[in-house]
Design an enzyme around this catalytic site. Structure first.
Site, PDB file in Angstrom:
ATOM      1  CB  SER A 106      -0.958  -0.082   1.202  1.00  0.00           C
ATOM      2  OG  SER A 106      -1.926   0.915   1.144  1.00  0.00           O
ATOM      3  CG  ASP A 156      -7.268  -1.796  -3.197  1.00  0.00           C
ATOM      4  OD1 ASP A 156      -7.865  -0.996  -2.446  1.00  0.00           O
ATOM      5  OD2 ASP A 156      -6.063  -2.057  -3.089  1.00  0.00           O
ATOM      6  CG  HIS A 187      -6.163  -1.809   0.698  1.00  0.00           C
ATOM      7  ND1 HIS A 187      -5.499  -1.303  -0.404  1.00  0.00           N
ATOM      8  CD2 HIS A 187      -5.478  -1.340   1.781  1.00  0.00           C
ATOM      9  CE1 HIS A 187      -4.476  -0.570  -0.003  1.00  0.00           C
ATOM     10  NE2 HIS A 187      -4.439  -0.574   1.321  1.00  0.00           N
TER      11      HIS A 187
HETATM   12  C1  MLT Z   1      -1.299   5.986  -0.145  1.00  0.00           C
HETATM   13  O1  MLT Z   1      -1.646   6.984   0.457  1.00  0.00           O
HETATM   14  O2  MLT Z   1      -0.133   5.670  -0.370  1.00  0.00           O
HETATM   15  C2  MLT Z   1      -2.405   5.106  -0.646  1.00  0.00           C
HETATM   16  O3  MLT Z   1      -3.603   5.779  -0.644  1.00  0.00           O
HETATM   17  C3  MLT Z   1      -2.497   3.865   0.139  1.00  0.00           C
HETATM   18  C4  MLT Z   1      -2.727   4.129   1.592  1.00  0.00           C
HETATM   19  O4  MLT Z   1      -3.871   4.288   2.011  1.00  0.00           O
HETATM   20  O5  MLT Z   1      -1.762   4.184   2.315  1.00  0.00           O
END
Ligand code: MLT
Length: 206
Positions: A106, A156, A187
């Site tokens: 992520s 996701d 996710h």
């Molecule tokens: C990010 O901010 O890198 C993406 O949206 C994934 C997350 O929620 O961390």
């Protein structure tokens, strides 16, 4: 400069072993992915930094303005900062700087993708679990010789599959050797994709 809070777990033959750079998701920390890293590559060094940004107390690797909308200047700065940390850690701990595989989930996968695009050559391999296009670099990256495993969830809600497909296309255009899996998942990671990532790492070890 070793200025990230981090964990380093050396392999028995740490000075010649591959190193997994473990990059956690939003709200995670340097301990989160150690078990995953050990299970993916039992013989590797593990280097696991904690992201320096705090979003309401949740560690991240770079700032965002909203979900999926990144502060690009901060992302660029943080990507180079992380790259410097990796080089300094390699010197400090004595592991090879040219055998580094990022494993990111992520937010961690997003900064790993930014590192591939902004510092091509620093990572020889990357396992990106749930990533999107972090930015479009001014200079197109040359990723010839870089091997990337990208796994994205068709359902996701945070990292939409169309965006992941655009990232996959960017990597291909840059000449990377890409394995892209679109999986029936959201996710959260699945056991099957972890098994695929492990098999991919084995196949792609030098
Ligand atoms: C990010 O901010 O890198 C993406 O949206 C994934 C997350 O929620 O961390």
């Amino acid at each position: 400069m070793i200025d990230f809070i981090h964990r380093f777990v050396p392999a028995a033959n740490f000075s010649t072993a591959d190193t997994l750079l473990l990059l956690h998701g939003t709200g995670g920390n340097e301990n989160d992915l150690l078990e995953l890293g050990r299970s993916l590559a039992p013989g590797a060094n593990l280097l696991s930094p904690r992201g320096k940004i705090s979003e309401n107390g949740m560690p991240r690797f770079f700032r965002r303005l909203a979900e999926g909308v990144f502060d690009e200047a901060d992302l660029i700065h943080r990507t180079h900062e992380l790259a410097e940390f990796i080089a300094a850690a390699a010197k400090h701990y004595g592991f090879p700087p040219d055998k580094i595989t990022a494993v990111g989930y992520s937010n961690g996968a997003n900064i790993a993708a930014a590192m591939l695009l902004l510092r091509p050559g620093l990572l020889c391999r990357a396992v990106l679990l749930r990533a999107m296009v972090p930015l479009v670099p001014e200079e197109p990256a040359d990723l010839t010789g870089t091997r990337i495993f990208l796994a994205s969830g068709l359902g996701d809600p945070i990292l939409p599959i169309d965006n992941a497909r655009r990232l996959a296309a960017m990597f291909c255009k840059a000449g990377a050797d890409l394995t892209f899996q679109e999986i029936q998942a959201g996710h959260q990671l699945t056991t099957a994709e972890i098994d695929s990532a492990r098999a991919w790492l084995l196949e792609n070890s030098d």
